[in-house]
Motif scaffolding. Structure first.
Motif, short mmCIF file in Angstrom:
data_model
loop_
_atom_site.label_atom_id
_atom_site.label_comp_id
_atom_site.label_asym_id
_atom_site.label_seq_id
_atom_site.Cartn_x
_atom_site.Cartn_y
_atom_site.Cartn_z
N LEU A 275 0.83 -1.20 0.00
CA LEU A 275 0.00 0.00 0.00
C LEU A 275 0.86 1.25 0.00
CD1 LEU A 275 -2.70 1.48 0.26
CD2 LEU A 275 -2.58 1.14 2.73
N ARG A 276 1.85 1.30 0.86
CA ARG A 276 2.69 2.48 0.97
C ARG A 276 3.67 2.59 -0.20
NH1 ARG A 276 2.61 5.21 5.74
NH2 ARG A 276 1.23 4.38 7.33
N GLY A 277 4.04 1.46 -0.77
CA GLY A 277 4.99 1.49 -1.88
C GLY A 277 4.35 1.50 -3.25
N ALA A 278 3.01 1.54 -3.31
CA ALA A 278 2.30 1.43 -4.59
C ALA A 278 2.66 2.57 -5.53
CB ALA A 278 0.80 1.40 -4.35
N ARG A 279 2.99 2.20 -6.76
CA ARG A 279 3.34 3.19 -7.79
C ARG A 279 2.50 2.94 -9.04
NH1 ARG A 279 8.45 5.68 -6.75
NH2 ARG A 279 9.42 4.79 -4.90
N GLY A 280 1.90 3.99 -9.55
CA GLY A 280 1.09 3.85 -10.75
C GLY A 280 -0.19 3.08 -10.49
N ASN A 281 -1.09 3.12 -11.46
CA ASN A 281 -2.36 2.42 -11.30
C ASN A 281 -2.17 0.92 -11.12
OD1 ASN A 281 -3.62 4.88 -11.60
ND2 ASN A 281 -4.14 4.58 -13.74
N SER A 282 -1.23 0.34 -11.87
CA SER A 282 -1.01 -1.10 -11.77
C SER A 282 -0.49 -1.47 -10.38
CB SER A 282 -0.03 -1.56 -12.84
OG SER A 282 1.20 -0.86 -12.75
N GLY A 283 0.36 -0.64 -9.81
CA GLY A 283 0.87 -0.90 -8.47
C GLY A 283 -0.21 -0.78 -7.41
N VAL A 284 -1.11 0.20 -7.57
CA VAL A 284 -2.20 0.36 -6.62
C VAL A 284 -3.14 -0.84 -6.69
CG1 VAL A 284 -4.24 1.74 -6.04
CG2 VAL A 284 -2.09 2.87 -6.60
N ILE A 285 -3.49 -1.27 -7.91
CA ILE A 285 -4.38 -2.43 -8.04
C ILE A 285 -3.73 -3.67 -7.43
CG2 ILE A 285 -5.46 -4.00 -9.72
CD1 ILE A 285 -5.92 -1.53 -11.50
N LEU A 286 -2.43 -3.85 -7.66
CA LEU A 286 -1.72 -4.97 -7.06
C LEU A 286 -1.81 -4.90 -5.53
CD1 LEU A 286 0.12 -7.45 -7.50
CD2 LEU A 286 2.08 -5.87 -7.36
N SER A 287 -1.64 -3.71 -4.98
CA SER A 287 -1.71 -3.57 -3.52
C SER A 287 -3.11 -3.90 -3.00
CB SER A 287 -1.31 -2.15 -3.11
OG SER A 287 -2.34 -1.21 -3.38
N LEU A 288 -4.13 -3.56 -3.77
CA LEU A 288 -5.50 -3.85 -3.36
C LEU A 288 -5.78 -5.35 -3.41
CD1 LEU A 288 -7.24 -0.92 -5.22
CD2 LEU A 288 -7.10 -1.20 -2.75
N LEU A 289 -5.23 -6.03 -4.41
CA LEU A 289 -5.40 -7.48 -4.49
C LEU A 289 -4.83 -8.16 -3.24
CD1 LEU A 289 -4.50 -7.98 -8.27
CD2 LEU A 289 -6.72 -8.47 -7.22
N PHE A 290 -3.68 -7.69 -2.79
CA PHE A 290 -3.07 -8.29 -1.61
C PHE A 290 -3.70 -7.76 -0.32
CE2 PHE A 290 0.18 -9.76 -4.52
CZ PHE A 290 0.53 -10.98 -3.96
N ARG A 291 -4.29 -6.56 -0.36
CA ARG A 291 -5.00 -6.06 0.82
C ARG A 291 -6.21 -6.94 1.10
NH1 ARG A 291 -4.22 -4.09 5.25
NH2 ARG A 291 -2.82 -2.58 4.32
N GLY A 292 -6.96 -7.26 0.07
CA GLY A 292 -8.10 -8.16 0.25
C GLY A 292 -7.67 -9.54 0.69
N PHE A 293 -6.58 -10.03 0.11
CA PHE A 293 -6.03 -11.33 0.50
C PHE A 293 -5.69 -11.34 1.99
CE2 PHE A 293 -2.99 -14.67 1.05
CZ PHE A 293 -3.18 -15.59 0.02
N ALA A 294 -5.02 -10.31 2.44
CA ALA A 294 -4.61 -10.23 3.84
C ALA A 294 -5.81 -10.18 4.78
CB ALA A 294 -3.71 -9.01 4.07
N LYS A 295 -6.85 -9.48 4.36
CA LYS A 295 -8.06 -9.39 5.19
C LYS A 295 -8.67 -10.77 5.41
CE LYS A 295 -12.55 -7.06 5.41
NZ LYS A 295 -13.49 -6.13 4.71
N ALA A 296 -8.62 -11.60 4.37
CA ALA A 296 -9.23 -12.92 4.46
C ALA A 296 -8.46 -13.87 5.36
CB ALA A 296 -9.37 -13.53 3.06
N VAL A 297 -7.14 -13.66 5.51
CA VAL A 297 -6.32 -14.62 6.26
C VAL A 297 -5.76 -14.04 7.56
CG1 VAL A 297 -5.68 -15.76 4.10
CG2 VAL A 297 -4.15 -14.03 5.06
N LYS A 298 -6.28 -12.91 8.00
CA LYS A 298 -5.65 -12.18 9.10
C LYS A 298 -5.58 -12.98 10.40
CE LYS A 298 -9.84 -9.67 10.49
NZ LYS A 298 -10.41 -8.32 10.74
N GLU A 299 -6.50 -13.90 10.61
CA GLU A 299 -6.50 -14.68 11.86
C GLU A 299 -5.87 -16.06 11.67
OE1 GLU A 299 -7.35 -13.29 14.56
OE2 GLU A 299 -8.24 -11.48 13.72
#
Length: 559
Positions: A76-100
């Motif tokens: 999220l903090r290192g995201a660059r460009g639209n492709s980088g932001v979308i990549l960060s969002l894909l992993f943000r959702g992933f992390a939310k699902a496995v947080k516990e």
């Protein structure tokens, strides 16, 4: 075949994926159809996931939830460009699902991919088919189908990649521009390179040759073969002392250290001596050393707790971790400037001249960036933090930076962030001109949007590669004119291109024309361009300014 993923394996998968896309980024860049030199997809995605790889090697994460969360935060903090932001969002959702989760199996992995896709689609205003979104969505669907077979994580990932490859090939047919160029979507390609890198780690495939991989922090000692009963003294103590005088006799000191510990080694030169000793009283050893010289450096590690952590599968803390602690202490807490007024402005621009114009018009901070150098979300957030205002308007001034700027909205502390989606520097300048310190946030947003809509922007650059685009057969090095983001014309002769541009309706009917010339344009050449537009548009008030911008020979706005 691997059925479950733990925190350590997930971290290695991300590091491996980062290495893979780093070696293939140029290949991905070359899939970009539009030949304008820009912050290409491969570079942006590589730098984005590279931020996660650097974070993950700093210390081990005990669970996959912790490793995924660290990955998502760094992306999220290192995201660059639209492709980088979308990549960060894909992993943000992933992390939310496995947080516990301590570990995840195939079903968990499939659910996490689906969460990631949902997060990415939610953030994109008008999702288009034939993009990274399509590839990720169909990959996640295939993963879900594989998980229903009660399969393990590795099998699920294999099926996701296989379906993703089919989806990637279909992007050529889904997008008319890709079809004409005969290429696949660059963002979708980058996503699959990352998934394949993760799978390669599971299959024990070596890192790609020449890959740049962050070095992991190493513990000070290897306790794999030690139990607590094998440790006689608690503290592994190492220090360096600069001698107070020549010909210092260290024998008494040696005898003292042997009386309070074991495993003693002393190395000596004319100017200093180095000591290694295991002892229960490291402070006494250091105090005694002062009789022989000046202490310069010391390292003390608790061997018992290290052995216990290792036996429990935890991260073994060592003095190597102090580098990170020191950096955190020096950085302190986020330095957020207290508000001194209602409004502040942060803008993005490349070129000293353009930056000066924005500052003169009231921008509190100007972040260096634009084409070929999209700033990361963290770069923008840092400038927002430094702005002493209650409400901070952000002017990205580039369509590939808008999403990165929007990611700052939930991250900002103590400030309201409003992103004005300016796509060019002239749009940002016009928006800044109409900002009213006495108006409401909503009225300012509306006024800025209206001001941007009145601006036409032409950008004169060069073709970074051969391309067949928009009915033009473009050759590397051709001069190109983009008018409001659309290709207007290409020429081998710059003057011919400028003359055609000056005849466009937007310029012939303009009241104001601003010509910003770039770093590669001499003033004499710029003055010729000024005369060309003065002759072609006699009704307009025309201003010539040195923008100093790279990539673009000219940015020419009309209002």
């Amino acid at each position: 075949m691997i059925t479950t993923i733990d925190g350590a394996l997930f971290a290695r998968m991300i590091v491996h994926a980062s290495a893979c896309i780093n070696t293939q980024k140029q290949e991905i860049n070359e899939l970009n159809v539009f030949p304008v030199p820009d912050g290409d997809t491969g570079t942006n995605m590589s730098m984005t996931i590279g931020a996660a790889a650097e974070e993950l090697v700093k210390k081990e994460r005990a669970t996959v939830g912790e490793a995924a969360n660290a990955t998502a935060n760094a992306l999220l903090r290192g995201a660059r460009g639209n492709s980088g932001v979308i990549l960060s969002l894909l992993f943000r959702g992933f992390a939310k699902a496995v947080k516990e989760k301590e570990t995840i199996d195939g079903r968990d992995f499939a659910i996490a991919l689906d969460f990631g896709v949902a997060a990415a689609y939610k953030a994109v205003m008008k999702p288009a088919e034939g993009t990274i979104l399509t590839v990720s969505r169909l990959s996640a669907a295939a993963a879900a189908a594989a998980a229903r077979e009660d399969a393990g994580a590795q099998y699920v990932l294999e099926k996701a990649i296989a379906e993703g490859q089919v989806a990637l090939e279909h992007t050529t047919e889904q997008n008319p521009v890709l079809k004409k160029a005969g290429v696949v979507d660059s963002g979708g390609k980058g996503f699959l390179v990352i998934l394949q890198g993760m799978l390669d780690e599971m299959n024990a495939v070596p890192m790609p040759e020449g890959a740049s991989v962050p070095e992991t922090k190493k513990s000070g000692a290897d306790f794999a073969a030690l139990g607590d009963e094998d440790i006689t003294f608690t503290y592994d103590t190492v220090f360096i002392v600069r001698k107070a005088k020549e010909n210092v006799n260290l024998e008494p000191f040696r005898a003292y250290l042997n009386s309070i510990g074991d495993s003693l080694v002393i190395g000596e030169s004319d100017e200093e001596f180095k000591v290694h000793v295991h002892t229960d009283t490291p402070g006494a050893a250091l105090t005694e050393s002062a009789k022989y010289g000046i202490l310069e450096l010391a390292k003390i590690e608790n061997m018992r707790t290290q052995a216990e952590d290792l036996a429990a599968g935890k991260h073994v803390q060592s003095t190597d971790d102090l580098e990170e602690v020191e950096a955190q202490l020096e950085a302190g807490e986020r330095k957020i400037a207290p508000p001194e007024r209602r409004y502040g402005v942060v803008a993005v621009a490349a070129g000293d001249g353009l930056a000066a114009v924005l500052r003169d018009l009231g921008a509190d901070g100007v972040i260096s960036g634009g084409q070929t150098m999209n700033p990361a979300t963290e770069d923008i957030l840092r400038q927002i933090d430094a702005t002493p205002a209650e409400v901070v308007f952000v002017l990205p001034n580039n369509k590939n930076i808008v999403m990165a700027a929007q990611q700052c909205i939930p991250l900002a502390e103590g400030k309201q962030v409003v992103v004005i989606p300016s796509k060019t520097i002239p749009q940002g300048i016009s928006a800044l001109l109409v900002m009213d310190p006495d108006a409401s946030v909503e009225d300012n947003e509306a006024a800025m949007a209206e001001a941007m809509a009145r601006v036409s922007t032409a950008e004169i650059t060069y073709a970074a590669r051969d391309s067949d685009f928009g009915g033009f057969s473009i050759k590397h090095g051709d001069y190109m004119a983009l008018l409001n983001g659309q290709l207007l014309d290409t020429q081998r002769n710059l003057d011919k291109l400028l003359k055609k541009l000056a005849k466009e309706e937007q310029y012939r009917g303009a009241e104001f024309i601003n010509i910003y010339y770039g770093a590669d344009v001499k003033q004499a050449e710029a003055e010729k361009t000024l005369k060309l537009f003065t002759d072609a548009c006699p009704q307009a008030e025309i201003t010539l300014l040195s923008g100093g911008q790279p990539v673009y020979y000219y940015m020419i706005s009309a209002e």
